[in-house]
Design an enzyme around this catalytic site. Structure first.
Site, PDB file in Angstrom:
ATOM      1  N   LYS A 210       0.840  -1.204   0.000  1.00 48.10           N
ATOM      2  CA  LYS A 210       0.000   0.000   0.000  1.00 48.10           C
ATOM      3  C   LYS A 210       0.877   1.257   0.000  1.00 48.10           C
ATOM      4  CE  LYS A 210      -3.344   2.289   2.976  1.00 48.10           C
ATOM      5  NZ  LYS A 210      -4.172   2.170   4.180  1.00 48.10           N
ATOM      6  N   GLU A 216      10.986  -4.490   3.939  1.00 52.39           N
ATOM      7  CA  GLU A 216      11.050  -5.913   3.584  1.00 52.39           C
ATOM      8  C   GLU A 216      10.625  -6.121   2.124  1.00 52.39           C
ATOM      9  OE1 GLU A 216       9.588  -4.600   6.215  1.00 52.39           O
ATOM     10  OE2 GLU A 216       9.810  -5.854   8.017  1.00 52.39           O
ATOM     11  N   GLY A 271      -4.368  -2.053   5.747  1.00 43.73           N
ATOM     12  CA  GLY A 271      -3.629  -3.192   5.183  1.00 43.73           C
ATOM     13  C   GLY A 271      -4.240  -4.528   5.549  1.00 43.73           C
ATOM     14  N   ARG A 272      -4.560  -4.715   6.829  1.00 43.24           N
ATOM     15  CA  ARG A 272      -5.054  -6.023   7.269  1.00 43.24           C
ATOM     16  C   ARG A 272      -6.496  -6.292   6.823  1.00 43.24           C
ATOM     17  NH1 ARG A 272      -3.875  -2.506  11.130  1.00 43.24           N
ATOM     18  NH2 ARG A 272      -5.408  -1.795  12.649  1.00 43.24           N
ATOM     19  N   GLU A 357      -3.637  -6.461  15.865  1.00 43.05           N
ATOM     20  CA  GLU A 357      -3.174  -5.158  15.406  1.00 43.05           C
ATOM     21  C   GLU A 357      -4.295  -4.125  15.522  1.00 43.05           C
ATOM     22  OE1 GLU A 357       0.249  -3.965  12.253  1.00 43.05           O
ATOM     23  OE2 GLU A 357      -1.426  -5.057  11.410  1.00 43.05           O
ATOM     24  N   HIS A 388      -2.956 -33.124  19.785  1.00 38.79           N
ATOM     25  CA  HIS A 388      -1.787 -33.917  20.183  1.00 38.79           C
ATOM     26  C   HIS A 388      -0.667 -32.997  20.634  1.00 38.79           C
ATOM     27  CE1 HIS A 388      -3.590 -37.599  18.506  1.00 38.79           C
ATOM     28  NE2 HIS A 388      -4.195 -36.708  17.744  1.00 38.79           N
ATOM     29  N   LYS A 516      10.239  -0.016  13.827  1.00 32.83           N
ATOM     30  CA  LYS A 516      10.737   0.292  12.480  1.00 32.83           C
ATOM     31  C   LYS A 516      11.760   1.423  12.560  1.00 32.83           C
ATOM     32  CE  LYS A 516       6.526  -0.634   9.845  1.00 32.83           C
ATOM     33  NZ  LYS A 516       5.499  -0.002   9.033  1.00 32.83           N
TER      34      LYS A 516
HETATM   35  C1  G6Q Z   1      -1.817  -3.734   8.450  1.00 33.99           C
HETATM   36  C2  G6Q Z   1      -0.584  -3.066   8.743  1.00 33.99           C
HETATM   37  C3  G6Q Z   1       0.660  -3.726   8.175  1.00 33.99           C
HETATM   38  C4  G6Q Z   1       0.890  -3.472   6.700  1.00 33.99           C
HETATM   39  C5  G6Q Z   1       2.310  -3.919   6.348  1.00 33.99           C
HETATM   40  C6  G6Q Z   1       2.623  -3.750   4.878  1.00 33.99           C
HETATM   41  O1  G6Q Z   1      -2.899  -3.303   8.691  1.00 33.99           O
HETATM   42  O2  G6Q Z   1      -0.673  -1.739   8.381  1.00 33.99           O
HETATM   43  O3  G6Q Z   1       0.662  -5.105   8.417  1.00 33.99           O
HETATM   44  O4  G6Q Z   1      -0.048  -4.129   5.927  1.00 33.99           O
HETATM   45  O5  G6Q Z   1       3.233  -3.210   7.115  1.00 33.99           O
HETATM   46  O6  G6Q Z   1       2.481  -2.431   4.493  1.00 33.99           O
HETATM   47  P1  G6Q Z   1       2.506  -2.013   2.989  1.00 33.99           P
HETATM   48  O7  G6Q Z   1       1.358  -2.665   2.301  1.00 33.99           O
HETATM   49  O8  G6Q Z   1       2.401  -0.533   2.982  1.00 33.99           O
HETATM   50  O9  G6Q Z   1       3.809  -2.509   2.418  1.00 33.99           O
END
Ligand code: G6Q
Length: 560
Positions: A210, A216, A271-272, A357, A388, A516
């Site tokens: 996003k 990463e 994002g989530r 989150e 188990h 971060k």
């Molecule tokens: C989710 C968070 C987080 C995010 C990641 C990736 O709600 O905001 O998990 O989705 O940090 O972010 P980008 O999509 O911006 O790379």
């Protein structure tokens, strides 16, 4: 915006629940079942293809009434409506949370700042449709004119867990010739293992971010691009093999992605909560757009239910209230998600992110410190494997972790009697948790096995299972795109409903920022780029400083 409300713990409804909890603290669910033949029917609801049996909870009809009153005092119906209407329910970022618009299959407009966002949502779906069709029909091909065989999604967190869950959950719907891989971690082993098995000529990379700023994802994308260029790809052919989904088009173009290959994201999707957007492309490519739309339609059905059903028949609300009941009145810190379905084994990880989150917060929307517990620790794994392993703690441990047992009525793979055995395991676990085994029963069992009374007495305490452990059972016909959509939306809405009651902002995530920030400073120190100075003091603690020194020493003054 609604008026600030009184603190949760000072509401009379909260006090009434505290009193009620004291009055039923010693009641065993065994007795509740014995007293009421209708208990299963009384605590059973269905919506959007999902059935919920919540009779195995430490509740009476009065408990539910009191919880509903609490929800009403917290203006839950109004807050649900506010989310659907596009009010800025994410107050700390002053944004709406409109994942529901992404699956709004009705003709209802949804306005953000006075503009209907639905045309843009539909346009994006149409673009996805076109793209998915071109790849699946082999019209869009790689640089050597061979059709794609592999899709690699590079993204992390919300841009990873949701699509990965859905891809795995809908594996029976995968298109024959397309394989899907996910790369998330900034751990060289992850991308190395994926690249080892694919051919650059037939691989399509989806860069999912996003923000297009996530370390990463950007580092993994650089590695993928270099690998592509060193293995036959050219700069000109990058446009055939690299597609991005982002709200930051400029950054993606600057990175080298062709503007035509960029699908949009929007500020109003967290994002989530984004698997329903073009972030779902890896899923759509593998299961096809018809199935992707069916996933959206399942979520939409759950949305309509959440928006319109009375609180007492509202599936996400009931799950939310049960979570509040145990978390705030019985001291439960954890909640287990136990899918008895191989394809849904990724569900705990995704719901863990959605829930933890969203509601892992300690201040209210108004910025006041809360004086009650908020989000629980979400954990779990696939049944029957967990039986188990960690179910022992559920049965005889000292901590309380209510559990959701999730199981389809039909398997996609009806092998021998497997599904009946799996189903029996699921039901028996929930029953054992509820019922337990008394000392008398344990002793009688031991004596029936021929043990002496003394030996039976010695072993009895170990064999006693307290029971009275709460669980929900969630059933659906089969893990189809529609039911999987409804199931995920159910947990999203449960999370929001709890966030409303706790008065927290379920759509921000400031807590992840500090790590971060510090990570970038530490990286400079690891690389020897930043020497501590009065203006740039470096780590203030001897532990971090010592560990940085050790890394540099053991890596011969590593410099990248
Ligand atoms: C989710 C968070 C987080 C995010 C990641 C990736 O709600 O905001 O998990 O989705 O940090 O972010 P980008 O999509 O911006 O790379």
């Amino acid at each position: 915006m609604s008026q600030p409300r009184p603190s949760l713990v000072r509401m009379p409804e909260w006090q009434a629940l505290l009193d009620h909890q004291s009055s039923i603290a010693q009641v065993h669910m065994r007795d509740l079942f014995a007293q009421d033949e209708q208990r299963f029917e009384r605590f059973f609801i269905e919506a959007a293809g999902i059935s919920l049996d919540y009779s195995k909870n430490r509740i009476t009809a009065e408990t539910m009434e009191l919880l509903i009153k609490l929800a009403q005092s917290c203006q839950l119906p109004q807050r649900i409506d506010a989310m659907f209407r596009g009010e800025a329910v994410n107050r700390s970022e002053n944004r709406p949370a409109l994942h529901t618009a992404l699956r709004n299959l009705s003709d209802r407009p949804v306005h953000v700042d006075g503009v209907d966002i639905m045309p843009e949502v539909r346009d994006t779906l149409a673009r996805m449709e076109q793209f998915v069709w071109r790849v699946r029909s082999t019209q869009w091909r790689g640089f050597s004119n061979r059709p794609f065989t592999d899709v690699v999604s590079i993204g992390i967190g919300g841009s990873f867990l949701g699509p990965k869950l859905v891809s795995a959950a809908l594996k029976p719907y995968w298109h024959g010739h397309l394989n899907c891989h996910y790369v998330a971690n900034i751990d060289g082993s992850h991308i190395t293992e994926v690249l080892r098995h694919i051919n650059p000529e037939t691989t399509l990379f989806l860069i999912q971010s996003k923000s297009f700023k996530t370390q990463e994802t950007l580092e993994n994308t650089r590695v993928a691009r270099d690998w592509f260029l060193h293995n036959g790809g050219s700069h000109e052919s990058i446009a055939k093999h690299f597609v991005a989904v982002t709200a930051n088009t400029d950054a993606a173009v600057e990175f080298g992605i062709s503007a035509d290959n960029i699908f949009p994201m929007w500020d109003w999707v967290g994002g989530r909560y984004s698997l329903w957007s073009a972030i779902g492309l890896p899923t759509a490519l593998t299961i096809g757009m018809d199935n992707f739309r069916a996933l959206l339609s399942g979520a939409h059905a759950m949305d309509k239910h959440f928006h319109s059903a009375p609180l007492e028949h509202n599936l996400p609300v009931v799950l939310a209230l049960l979570g509040i009941w145990y978390g705030n009145f019985w001291g439960a810190d954890a909640h287990a998600i136990l899918p008895y379905d191989h394809y849904l084994r990724g569900l705990p990880a995704h719901i863990q992110q959605v829930d933890m989150e969203s509601n892992g917060k300690c201040v209210t929307q108004q910025g006041a410190r809360v004086d009650y517990q908020t989000g629980q620790i979400i954990w779990g794994g696939a049944g029957a494997n967990g039986q188990h392993a960690y179910h022992q703690l559920l049965h005889q441990g000292t901590r309380l972790s209510p559990a959701d047992f999730i199981i389809p009525l039909h398997s996609h793979n009806p092998v021998a009697h497997h599904h009946a055995i799996l189903f029996a395991n699921c039901l028996s676990q929930a029953q054992a948790l509820m019922q337990g085994k008394t000392a008398d029963e344990a002793r009688a069992e031991l004596e029936a096995q021929g043990l002496s009374p003394a030996e039976a007495e010695r072993l009895t305490p170990h064999k006693v299972i307290p029971g009275n452990k709460p669980s929900n059972t969630l059933l659906f016909d089969r893990a189809t795109p529609r039911t999987v959509g409804a199931l995920i939306a159910l947990y999203e809405h449960k999370t929001y409903a709890q966030g409303v009651i706790w008065a927290v902002d379920s759509f921000d995530q400031w807590g992840v920022e500090l790590g971060k920030q510090l990570g970038n400073e530490i990286l400079d120190q690891l690389l020897g780029k930043a020497v501590p100075s009065p203006t740039h003091p470096g780590p203030a603690d001897s532990s971090t400083e010592g560990l940085i020194r050790l890394f540099r020493q053991r890596n011969n003054n590593y410099s990248g």
